[in-house]
Scaffold this active site. Structure first.
Site, PDB file in Angstrom:
ATOM      1  CG  HIS A  87      -0.568  -0.458   2.414  1.00 62.16           C
ATOM      2  ND1 HIS A  87       0.512   0.743   2.737  1.00 62.16           N
ATOM      3  CD2 HIS A  87      -0.202  -0.978   3.468  1.00 62.16           C
ATOM      4  CE1 HIS A  87       0.822   0.248   4.677  1.00 62.16           C
ATOM      5  NE2 HIS A  87       0.355  -0.682   4.544  1.00 62.16           N
ATOM      6  CE  LYS A 104     -14.183  14.091  -4.434  1.00 59.91           C
ATOM      7  NZ  LYS A 104     -15.545  13.723  -5.104  1.00 59.91           N
ATOM      8  CB  CYS A 157       3.365  -6.726  17.968  1.00 59.91           C
ATOM      9  SG  CYS A 157       2.081  -4.916  17.841  1.00 59.91           S
ATOM     10  CG  HIS A 215       4.349  -1.466   2.141  1.00 53.54           C
ATOM     11  ND1 HIS A 215       3.302  -1.939   1.928  1.00 53.54           N
ATOM     12  CD2 HIS A 215       4.388  -2.289   4.197  1.00 53.54           C
ATOM     13  CE1 HIS A 215       2.736  -2.738   3.346  1.00 53.54           C
ATOM     14  NE2 HIS A 215       3.333  -2.540   3.868  1.00 53.54           N
ATOM     15  CG  HIS A 269      -1.274  -4.404  16.305  1.00 51.15           C
ATOM     16  ND1 HIS A 269      -0.931  -4.500  16.517  1.00 51.15           N
ATOM     17  CD2 HIS A 269      -1.895  -4.021  14.672  1.00 51.15           C
ATOM     18  CE1 HIS A 269       0.333  -4.703  15.387  1.00 51.15           C
ATOM     19  NE2 HIS A 269      -0.321  -4.157  14.272  1.00 51.15           N
ATOM     20  CB  CYS A 285       0.285  -8.344  20.325  1.00 48.83           C
ATOM     21  SG  CYS A 285      -0.178  -7.404  18.977  1.00 48.83           S
ATOM     22  CE  LYS A 318     -18.327   8.604   5.235  1.00 48.75           C
ATOM     23  NZ  LYS A 318     -18.133   9.115   3.943  1.00 48.75           N
ATOM     24  CB  CYS A 338      -1.921  -6.050  21.190  1.00 46.93           C
ATOM     25  SG  CYS A 338      -0.592  -4.048  20.649  1.00 46.93           S
TER      26      CYS A 338
HETATM   27  N1  MSP Z   1       8.411  -6.876   8.606  1.00 51.20           N
HETATM   28  C1  MSP Z   1       8.682  -5.858   9.399  1.00 51.20           C
HETATM   29  C2  MSP Z   1       9.978  -4.582   8.879  1.00 51.20           C
HETATM   30  C3  MSP Z   1      11.576  -6.002   8.984  1.00 51.20           C
HETATM   31  S1  MSP Z   1      12.710  -5.338   8.718  1.00 51.20           S
HETATM   32  C4  MSP Z   1      13.893  -6.251   9.436  1.00 51.20           C
HETATM   33  C5  MSP Z   1       8.192  -4.992   9.371  1.00 51.20           C
HETATM   34  N2  MSP Z   1       6.936  -4.645   8.012  1.00 51.20           N
HETATM   35  S2  MSP Z   1       5.990  -3.756   7.631  1.00 51.20           S
HETATM   36  O1  MSP Z   1       4.920  -4.435   6.340  1.00 51.20           O
HETATM   37  O2  MSP Z   1       4.994  -3.823   8.682  1.00 51.20           O
HETATM   38  O3  MSP Z   1       6.313  -3.019   6.565  1.00 51.20           O
HETATM   39  C6  MSP Z   1       6.417  -1.894   8.142  1.00 51.20           C
HETATM   40  C7  MSP Z   1       6.905  -0.275   7.338  1.00 51.20           C
HETATM   41  O4  MSP Z   1       6.661  -0.192   6.552  1.00 51.20           O
HETATM   42  C8  MSP Z   1       7.361   0.691   8.712  1.00 51.20           C
HETATM   43  O5  MSP Z   1       8.539   0.936   8.968  1.00 51.20           O
HETATM   44  C9  MSP Z   1       7.168   1.723   7.307  1.00 51.20           C
HETATM   45  O6  MSP Z   1       8.931   1.700   6.053  1.00 51.20           O
HETATM   46  C10 MSP Z   1       6.392   1.535   5.884  1.00 51.20           C
HETATM   47  N3  MSP Z   1       4.847   1.618   6.533  1.00 51.20           N
HETATM   48  C11 MSP Z   1       4.476   1.069   6.465  1.00 51.20           C
HETATM   49  N4  MSP Z   1       2.629   1.881   6.678  1.00 51.20           N
HETATM   50  C12 MSP Z   1       3.514   3.201   6.312  1.00 51.20           C
HETATM   51  C13 MSP Z   1       2.561   4.162   7.001  1.00 51.20           C
HETATM   52  N5  MSP Z   1       1.348   4.504   6.980  1.00 51.20           N
HETATM   53  N6  MSP Z   1       3.740   5.297   6.683  1.00 51.20           N
HETATM   54  C14 MSP Z   1       4.728   5.411   6.623  1.00 51.20           C
HETATM   55  N7  MSP Z   1       5.431   4.329   6.780  1.00 51.20           N
HETATM   56  C15 MSP Z   1       4.427   2.936   6.313  1.00 51.20           C
HETATM   57  O7  MSP Z   1       7.347  -3.817  10.660  1.00 51.20           O
END
Ligand code: MSP
Length: 508
Positions: A19, A295, A130, A22, A147, A127, A298, A144
């Site tokens: 998304h 927009k 997490c 990421h 979450h 959790c 939601k 948690c």
């Molecule tokens: N798998 C672990 C990371 C292991 S690293 C050795 C993890 N994965 S995750 O899919 O949850 O990714 C988290 C990361 O995704 C965040 O640290 C960030 O880099 C990015 N993001 C996910 N959602 C985000 C936002 N809403 N805003 C900004 N970055 C975000 O944790």
């Protein structure tokens, strides 16, 4: 040999589809990697997927497929998303790959042999979302804290990593290397956490099988975070290619959001110390992207995929928005309306208009070729300021500051055109004055294309081509190519082309 520059994103869990959260981290890492490549660095830009642990095992069970099948499917979706966004990663690591198992087992054995891992019994509140244990005090209303879901009581005989022994070494290290955790506010949070006291944590599981077996006790699999963090070492040959590892390690930048800062700025450095390895040069925790605006209010951010926005904004438009709209360190809202407005103002108007005006005039006033003349007007100094500002902003990962300077140059150039009005000199028959002004503008466009290329690679490459320049902006080298007049361009054939960023009407 050129400098090694190693930059990473987190490896993303495969229980979720990619998304814009990421993408936020990944696009920034890409821009940084491209910027360093322009400087001639030997860049290694790593991203990938985190595929072990209970969360993934359960996601697969719910769908009636094996964890490996589930991981294969979702990991491919991350790769596809990065292709769509023109992400230039040099490697894509998956924790289910053999190279990773080899590296994790070598790393664990080293830490075990150094005496930092011991067997113990543990009962804790876990959790699954997490993949972490909590104490009673951590919970909020019994749930948690992240979450807001029930935690599970888990009793296991586990191997423990003796994190507590690294409390003082970490504090000493961060006192001596204040630049190691950025931005400053985040470093203070990390220091506060360490000072509260560090507890040993269990780094193995017997309750699940979906993981990497411990080399000295295969009844246990490695705790998913312990396994995941080692990906950064795997990719540069830890346990497999000592020469490559020596050349690449330590990493220059780990980019991540604040949600996983503790793992990167406390656990990981302690693990590296325990293995006798140098620590990352910089761990940078950026803010969180939230969803705002009417927009999409939601829609949860997790439901907005890059593929939902790229058809409308293009990959350049997507990249431009997420890199320049928010200050990289801080939280901020994503809004669709804001994205349309900025695209129209900065890309369609400022950038697009400058390119089309200058090319159009040079086509009709200079016979479609770059004139052999320069006015040596104000743009030369303004272009130098833009480049110097970027050079100063990048080491602090001030992306909006860096590209703000390029857009300032674009505005300067648009203003210069208004002031010098080449259409008037042309009408008055003063070919020399007209060519001199347009020569300045074309040189500015060359520098704009070069400096903007890490952010909007497609448009920059196309503009480069229309300017009749050889190769692509990626092949140019900084700082030389950013110098005014550094490339002979006189006589290059120009091309007008269609709008680089057609104006958008909001469609949602
Ligand atoms: N798998 C672990 C990371 C292991 S690293 C050795 C993890 N994965 S995750 O899919 O949850 O990714 C988290 C990361 O995704 C965040 O640290 C960030 O880099 C990015 N993001 C996910 N959602 C985000 C936002 N809403 N805003 C900004 N970055 C975000 O944790």
């Amino acid at each position: 040999m050129s400098d090694s520059f190693y930059v990473t994103t987190p490896i993303y869990y495969v229980n979720d589809a990619p998304h814009i959260g990421h993408a936020y981290t990944t696009v920034h890492a890409d821009v940084l990697a491209r910027w360093r490549r322009l400087h001639g660095d030997d860049v290694l830009f790593l991203t990938g997927t985190d595929e072990h642990g209970l969360k993934i095992q359960r996601a697969a069970e719910e769908r009636g497929v094996s964890p490996q099948e589930w991981a294969d499917t979702t990991s491919a979706r991350f790769r596809d998303a990065w292709t769509l966004l023109d992400i230039s990663n040099d490697d894509f690591i998956r924790t289910t790959e053999d190279r990773h198992r080899v590296s994790v087992q070598a790393f664990l054995q080293e830490v075990y042999d150094n005496g930092y891992i011991a067997l113990d019994t543990y009962e804790g509140l876990y959790c699954v979302a997490c993949e972490a244990y909590y104490t009673d005090d951590d919970l909020v209303d019994g749930l948690c804290p992240i979450h807001r879901r029930p935690v599970e009581t888990v009793t296991e005989e586990n191997y423990f990593f003796q994190l507590s022994r690294f409390e003082q070494p970490l504090l000493d290290y961060y006192a001596a290397h204040p630049e190691a955790v950025q931005p400053d506010g985040k470093r203070n949070e990390v220091l506060g956490f360490i000072k509260q006291g560090l507890r040993d944590f269990s780094m193995s599981r017997t309750s699940i099988t979906w993981g990497i077996p411990l080399p000295w006790d295969p009844n246990h699999v490695t705790y998913v975070w312990y396994d995941a963090l080692i990906n950064y070492a795997t990719a540069v040959g830890f346990g497999a290619d000592p020469a490559e590892f020596a050349r690449r390690w330590p990493v220059q930048y780990h980019l991540l959001a604040k949600d996983i800062l503790r793992f990167h700025a406390v656990y990981w450095p302690a693990m590296l110390m325990a293995a006798g390895l140098p620590l990352p040069e910089h761990v940078f925790a950026h803010g969180y992207l939230l969803v705002g605006g009417e927009k999409m209010s939601k829609t949860s951010l997790n439901n907005i995929a890059p593929a939902d926005l790229v058809p409308e904004f293009g990959s350049d438009g997507f990249r431009y928005h997420f890199v320049t709209d928010l200050h990289f360190g801080q939280d901020g809202d994503f809004s669709y309306e804001g994205m349309v407005a900025r695209y129209n103002a900065d890309l369609a108007n400022n950038f697009g208009n400058l390119a089309s005006r200058v090319l159009n005039m040079a086509m009709s006033y200079c016979d479609g070729r770059v004139p052999d003349a320069r006015a040596d007007g104000p743009l030369r100094a303004q272009a130098a300021v833009a480049f110097e500002t970027m050079e100063a902003a990048f080491p602090a990962l001030d992306f909006s500051g860096a590209f703000g300077a390029v857009w300032q140059l674009i505005r300067d150039a648009n203003a210069y055109i208004e002031d010098s009005a080449p259409w008037k000199t042309h009408k008055a028959g003063d070919a020399a004055a007209t060519a001199a002004v347009l020569g300045d503008c074309l040189e500015t466009l060359r520098i704009v294309a070069l400096l903007a290329s890490p952010l909007i690679p497609r448009a920059a490459t196309e503009l480069w081509r229309r300017l009749g320049l050889d190769g692509t902006p990626e092949q140019a080298r900084l700082p030389e190519s950013a110098q005014w007049g550094s490339v002979p361009t006189a006589g290059n054939p120009l091309e007008k082309g269609a709008a680089l960023f057609p104006r958008l009407e909001p469609t949602l």
